[in-house]
Each structure stands twice: as structure tokens, then as C-alpha cells.
Design an enzyme around this catalytic site. Structure first.
Site, PDB file in Angstrom:
ATOM      1  N   SER A 134      74.209  14.927 -28.653  1.00 17.64           N
ATOM      2  CA  SER A 134      75.166  15.892 -28.010  1.00 17.64           C
ATOM      3  C   SER A 134      74.586  17.488 -28.001  1.00 17.64           C
ATOM      4  O   SER A 134      73.829  17.883 -28.685  1.00 17.64           O
ATOM      5  CB  SER A 134      76.575  15.803 -28.761  1.00 17.64           C
ATOM      6  OG  SER A 134      77.444  16.891 -28.176  1.00 17.64           O
ATOM      7  N   LYS A 206      79.872   9.546 -31.872  1.00 14.00           N
ATOM      8  CA  LYS A 206      79.589  10.174 -30.647  1.00 14.00           C
ATOM      9  C   LYS A 206      80.789  10.025 -29.399  1.00 14.00           C
ATOM     10  O   LYS A 206      80.959  10.837 -28.915  1.00 14.00           O
ATOM     11  CB  LYS A 206      78.187   9.938 -29.979  1.00 14.00           C
ATOM     12  CG  LYS A 206      78.079  10.644 -28.735  1.00 14.00           C
ATOM     13  CD  LYS A 206      78.077  12.203 -28.631  1.00 14.00           C
ATOM     14  CE  LYS A 206      77.382  12.923 -27.594  1.00 14.00           C
ATOM     15  NZ  LYS A 206      77.616  12.323 -26.036  1.00 14.00           N
ATOM     16  N   HIS A 209      83.591  12.076 -30.411  1.00  8.61           N
ATOM     17  CA  HIS A 209      83.295  13.480 -30.250  1.00  8.61           C
ATOM     18  C   HIS A 209      83.505  13.810 -28.795  1.00  8.61           C
ATOM     19  O   HIS A 209      84.175  14.728 -28.293  1.00  8.61           O
ATOM     20  CB  HIS A 209      81.652  13.658 -30.454  1.00  8.61           C
ATOM     21  CG  HIS A 209      81.293  15.015 -29.960  1.00  8.61           C
ATOM     22  ND1 HIS A 209      80.943  14.876 -28.479  1.00  8.61           N
ATOM     23  CD2 HIS A 209      80.878  16.017 -30.363  1.00  8.61           C
ATOM     24  CE1 HIS A 209      80.391  16.177 -28.307  1.00  8.61           C
ATOM     25  NE2 HIS A 209      80.383  16.852 -29.287  1.00  8.61           N
ATOM     26  N   ASN A 210      83.065  12.890 -27.798  1.00  8.36           N
ATOM     27  CA  ASN A 210      83.515  13.057 -26.465  1.00  8.36           C
ATOM     28  C   ASN A 210      84.911  12.985 -25.856  1.00  8.36           C
ATOM     29  O   ASN A 210      85.393  13.880 -25.155  1.00  8.36           O
ATOM     30  CB  ASN A 210      82.741  12.024 -25.660  1.00  8.36           C
ATOM     31  CG  ASN A 210      80.936  12.335 -25.521  1.00  8.36           C
ATOM     32  OD1 ASN A 210      80.540  13.233 -26.257  1.00  8.36           O
ATOM     33  ND2 ASN A 210      80.384  11.917 -24.523  1.00  8.36           N
ATOM     34  N   GLU A 213      86.335  16.334 -26.973  1.00 11.41           N
ATOM     35  CA  GLU A 213      85.536  17.330 -25.920  1.00 11.41           C
ATOM     36  C   GLU A 213      86.606  17.248 -24.764  1.00 11.41           C
ATOM     37  O   GLU A 213      87.051  18.266 -24.298  1.00 11.41           O
ATOM     38  CB  GLU A 213      84.154  16.939 -25.431  1.00 11.41           C
ATOM     39  CG  GLU A 213      83.689  17.753 -24.560  1.00 11.41           C
ATOM     40  CD  GLU A 213      82.286  17.073 -23.946  1.00 11.41           C
ATOM     41  OE1 GLU A 213      82.160  16.908 -22.931  1.00 11.41           O
ATOM     42  OE2 GLU A 213      81.433  16.891 -25.236  1.00 11.41           O
TER      43      GLU A 213
END
Length: 505
Positions: A134, A206, A209-210, A213
Site C-alpha cells: 500500500s 490489505k 485496508h482498501n 480507504e
């Protein structure tokens, strides 16, 4: 020439940046791409930036040439598009002679379940390992956040390299140590690279995480929307508000770049650039994957899901243009300066509280996935590696780290004493911001979903009792009673005069 420490396949934006980052940190890299122009490009860039006498990057003409130039046991990193290209490269490496003790590392945005599949598929042929990356181009070049997972033997092999190239954080302040200079890497501080777990755990983390986001970006956009339309503020005025917010609890990369976007002027029209950018958002799937996983695991993530739907709604541009001529909304009046100041303060608190809820949803989802897949995830460590190098990096993440250090078995971030107090302090402004936006006809799906999540989580009794009654009425789905032991199921004969109740099983 000496054999290289590591090989790289795929020299697009991310691959080129990671290659040069490794070179800056003293590693020799063998670089290959099917497009030899990209190989020449990275070699030229390295010659331009190289401040030593050593050859840092060696170009390769084929997969066989690549394997021949990397010292054994070999580590080959893939920076290729997710999906079929990953398997295509793996097959080419097998044909070129890669061996069982060699490691192939996928750094793309692969779906985590594909990573699990590949670990099994290539077992015995080579060690398939994954590292989610990232931070975009700048992060890859000068310090990304890295989420590695797979065979621990592979992790021990690449750990020194990954922790060298990763973003670094000041251990006392939790703030990033930033130095975007070729040939001058950050060597002090805590690296934002730590082993996540086995079987695709890194790509799952991840993915979440996105998803966070997506939520974070949409929440900022909703605050912007209220200021732009309801308060009739200019982009530069909104940028000034964001810069002020960035000095406090909302200090983050996304707030920082939002201010920069709002300050940019369009050279063709002399208008604020944001006003000439078409309001149709793209997406690459990771937010949708997060929303789908939350549904599959029955782990509520409504704010992440609302952010995905907001992008989907933005894609209906032509329909919205037509609907705007037909569908009516409320008529608002320009607010007074006092009302404007109050609304901005409310938006600040709404953004802060909603952000807490979005992260709570993400961490709760990761906990659900860990239980389902037999992973052991260190949430304090995950929050730590997100403090720098990644898109959602923020001072706020230090508080999440602290929460999981205090209680590694924390069921939900909302239950941590710090966050309990923060939401108690700021929630009335949160509620007022949503109420005002709704009255003014400004959509705030992410704000609203975050508040609904909070209110649902804090209530001992929800209306699901009526829902279970409905389900039993039309489908005999049974229900539990509040005055009976858990797990005892009951059914009512709704269609009969007596409406007899039966204990089932």
C-alpha cells in the site's frame, strides 16, 4: 557481474518504484519485463539516480536470464496485474527452471482466496508467498506499508529486504518519518512491514485496508459536499478547513491530499480543478470484495458498503442528470456566519466519529475472517504498519495500536475506553450534522451508516424480535425466547385459532 539479491518481474509504475527502492537500500536487483522498453527505462532511471560505483540493477532478456542472475535460493517478486497474469508468470518461471527452495512473491492486488489457491497449487514447485503493498507509486518508491503472508521460511528470507524498503515511523510519536529522496533511504524508526499470517492473510488484511480507504474517502467527500452546497463555500475555503482539521485528531494523508486537490486551479478554465472533474468515481474491486466478505461472514461493515454504493451511484451520471430535472428536493437558504461555523464544527465531529466506526468495522471483519480461516492476527501490529506508507495512514492509528496493546482480545474498537470517551464527547455534533444534511437534501450515506452501526451496537434490544416473529409466521423459521435457555427453539401455529406454541427439537 555478481549475482543479484532478488529478481523482479513487471516494471510498471509499482514494479519500477519497488526496484529502485531496493537498489537505494543496497540490494542488487535483476529486472525483467516482457516490454523491454520498461527494462531500459528502469536501467536509465537507476543510472540517473545511482550515487555509488556499484551496478544496482541488471536488466534481463528472458525468464531464464532472470533466474540465472539471482543467487540461490532465489527470491522472485511479481508486480503484475492480479488474476490470470500472476499464474501465467508462475508457469513461465516453472518452465525456466525455478526450484522448490525458491520463493515467488506476489505483490499485486490479488484476491486473498486466489493467494490461498496458489499456495496449494505451487506447493513443491516453489514457495508461493504474498506481500500486499500500500502507498501507491510514491510509497513503493520511498517507503510503502507491506503486509506479507505465507510460509514463514519465505518471510525470514525476505524480512531484511522488506523492512529495509518499508516506510518508517517514529516510535515515540507514531508519525511517519518521510524522506522522498533517491539514494537517501530512511533507515531509522519502526518499519511498516510485519508478518501477517499464513494462507493469504496479508492480502485479506490489505483488502480490508482498501475497504476502510473507500469509507474514509467517502466520509471526507460527504463533509466536502455539505460545505460546498449547503454552506456555499469555495474549494479554497474548504481546503483551509481541511488544513485546520489536519492539525488535530483528523491528521491524515487523505485529509492532506484532499486540501491539495481543492486548492488546485485548472489551467484551461481558471476554475477550481475540482469543479471541472466529472463526478463519476472509478473502482478496482477491493472495496466491493470487502463488502462481499462482510456479508459472507455476517460481520457488519455498513460504512464500507455505503462507500462502495456511493461510487456505484456516481457511475449513474446520465440517469442522475435526467433525474435532476424531475425529482424535487428541499430548498435551502444561505446560512449565517454563526450557522456556518456551527455546521463546520459538527462536520468535524461527524467525520471523526464515523471514521472510528469505519475502522471498528474493518477490524471486526478481520477478526471474523481470522476465526473462519484459523489465522492469528496481531491487530496492534496491523495498526502499526498502517501508520505510514499506506493511503489510510493517520495519527489516529496510534490510538488503535494502543487499544489493542491494552487488550489484544478487544471485541470491537468501540469498547476501548479511549474510543468510548471520544464518541461520548463528540456524538451530538455527529447527530446534528447528519440531521442537518438530511433536512437540506444532501446525501450522507456513509455518515448515516456509521451512526446506525454505532447505535445498533450500543443497544441491548433491537427490533429483530419482531423480525423473528415475521419469519416464523410466513416460514416456520422458529425463534428463541428471552425466558428460556439459549438455543431452545419455538414455533407458533399462526394460522390456527389457538395459535399454539411448540418447543422444537
Amino acid at each position: 557481474m555478481a549475482l543479484c539479491d532478488i529478481g523482479f518481474v513487471g516494471l510498471g509504475v509499482m514494479g519500477k518504484s519497488l526496484t529502485l527502492n531496493l537498489a537505494d537500500n543496497g540490494y542488487q536487483v535483476a529486472a525483467f519485463d516482457l516490454d523491454q522498453g520498461k527494462v531500459e527505462g528502469v536501467l536509465a532511471q537507476d543510472r540517473l539516480e545511482n550515487k555509488t560505483d556499484a551496478t544496482r540493477v541488471q536488466g534481463c532478456e528472458s525468464f531464464v536470464d532472470l533466474l540465472a542472475k539471482v543467487k540461490a535460493p532465489r527470491t522472485i517478486v511479481l508486480s503484475v496485474p492480479a488474476g490470470a497474469p500472476v499464474d501465467s508468470v508462475c508457469r513461465k518461471l516453472i518452465e525456466a527452471g525455478i526450484g522448490p527452495d525458491d520463493t515467488v512473491v506476489d505483490t499485486g492486488n490479488s484476491l486473498w482466496s486466489d493467494t490461498v489457491r496458489r499456495e496449494k497449487m505451487y506447493d513443491g514447485l516453489f514457495m508461493f508467498f504474498s506481500t500486499a503493498v500500500s502507498g501507491g507509486e510514491q510509497g513503493a518508491r520511498f517507503g510503502p506499508s507491506l503486509m506479507p503472508s505465507g510460509d514463514r521460511r519465505a518471510w525470514e528470507r525476505i524480512k531484511p529486504m522488506w523492512q529495509a524498503i518499508a516506510a518508517k515511523v517514529d516510535p515515540k510519536t507514531g508519525k511517519p518519518i518521510e524522506r522522498a529522496e533517491p539514494g537517501n533511504p530512511v533507515t531509522e524508526g519502526e518499519p511498516c512491514a510485519e508478518y501477517i499470517g499464513p494462507n493469504g492473510a496479508g492480502h485479506y488484511v490489505k483488502m480490508v485496508h482498501n475497504g476502510i480507504e473507500y469509507a474514509d474517502m467517502q466520509l471526507i467527500c460527504e463533509a466536502y459536499h455539505v460545505m460546498r452546497d449547503a454552506l456555499q463555500m469555495s474549494p479554497k475555503e474548504i481546503a483551509a478547513v481541511f488544513r485546520e482539521w489536519n492539525q488535530g485528531v483528523l491528521d491524515s494523508y487523505l485529509i492532506e491530499i484532499s486540501a491539495e486537490v481543492l486548492e488546485e486551479m485548472d489551467s484551461a478554465t481558471d476554475a477550481p480543478l475540482v469543479d471541472v472533474i466529472l463526478d463519476r468515481a472509478g473502482q478496482k474491486g477491493t472495496g466491493m470484495w470487502t463488502a462481499m466478505s462482510s456479508l459472507e461472514l455476517a460481520s457488519p461493515a455498513p460504512t464500507i458498503t455505503a462507500a462502495v454504493y456511493a461510487r456505484a451511484m456516481s457511475a449513474l451520471k446520465s440517469e442522475r442528470v435526467h433525474a435532476a430535472c424531475i425529482l424535487l428536493g428541499p430548498q435551502g437558504e444561505k446560512p449565517s456566519e454563526a450557522e456556518k461555523a456551527a455546521t463546520i464544527a459538527q462536520l468535524h465531529d461527524a467525520l471523526y466519529c464515523s471514521k472510528i466506526c469505519a475502522y471498528a468495522q474493518g477490524f471486526q471483519l478481520m477478526a471474523s475472517a481470522a476465526r473462519a480461516n484459523g489465522w492469528t492476527l496481531d491487530f496492534a501490529a496491523i495498526a502499526k504498519i498502517w501508520r505510514a506508507g499506506c493511503i489510510i495512514r493517520a495519527v489516529f492509528l496510534q490510538k488503535i495500536t494502543d487499544a489493542y496493546v491494552r487488550n489484544e482480545d478487544l471485541a470491537n474498537l468501540l469498547l476501548d475506553p479511549f474510543f468510548v470517551d471520544e464518541i461520548a464527547t463528540h456524538q451530538m455534533n455527529w447527530r446534528k450534522a447528519i440531521a442537518n444534511a438530511t433536512v437540506l437534501g444532501i446525501p450522507c450515506g456513509a455518515f448515516s451508516s456509521a451512526l446506525a452501526y454505532y447505535d445498533s451496537y450500543r443497544l441491548e434490544t433491537l427490533p429483530a424480535n419482531l423480525l423473528q416473529g415475521q419469519r416464523d409466521y410466513f416460514g416456520a423459521h422458529t425463534f428463541e425466547r428471552t425466558d428460556a435457555p439459549a438455543g431452545e427453539m419455538y414455533h407458533v401455529e399462526w394460522g390456527t385459532a389457538e395459535r399454539a406454541m411448540h418447543k422444537m427439537g
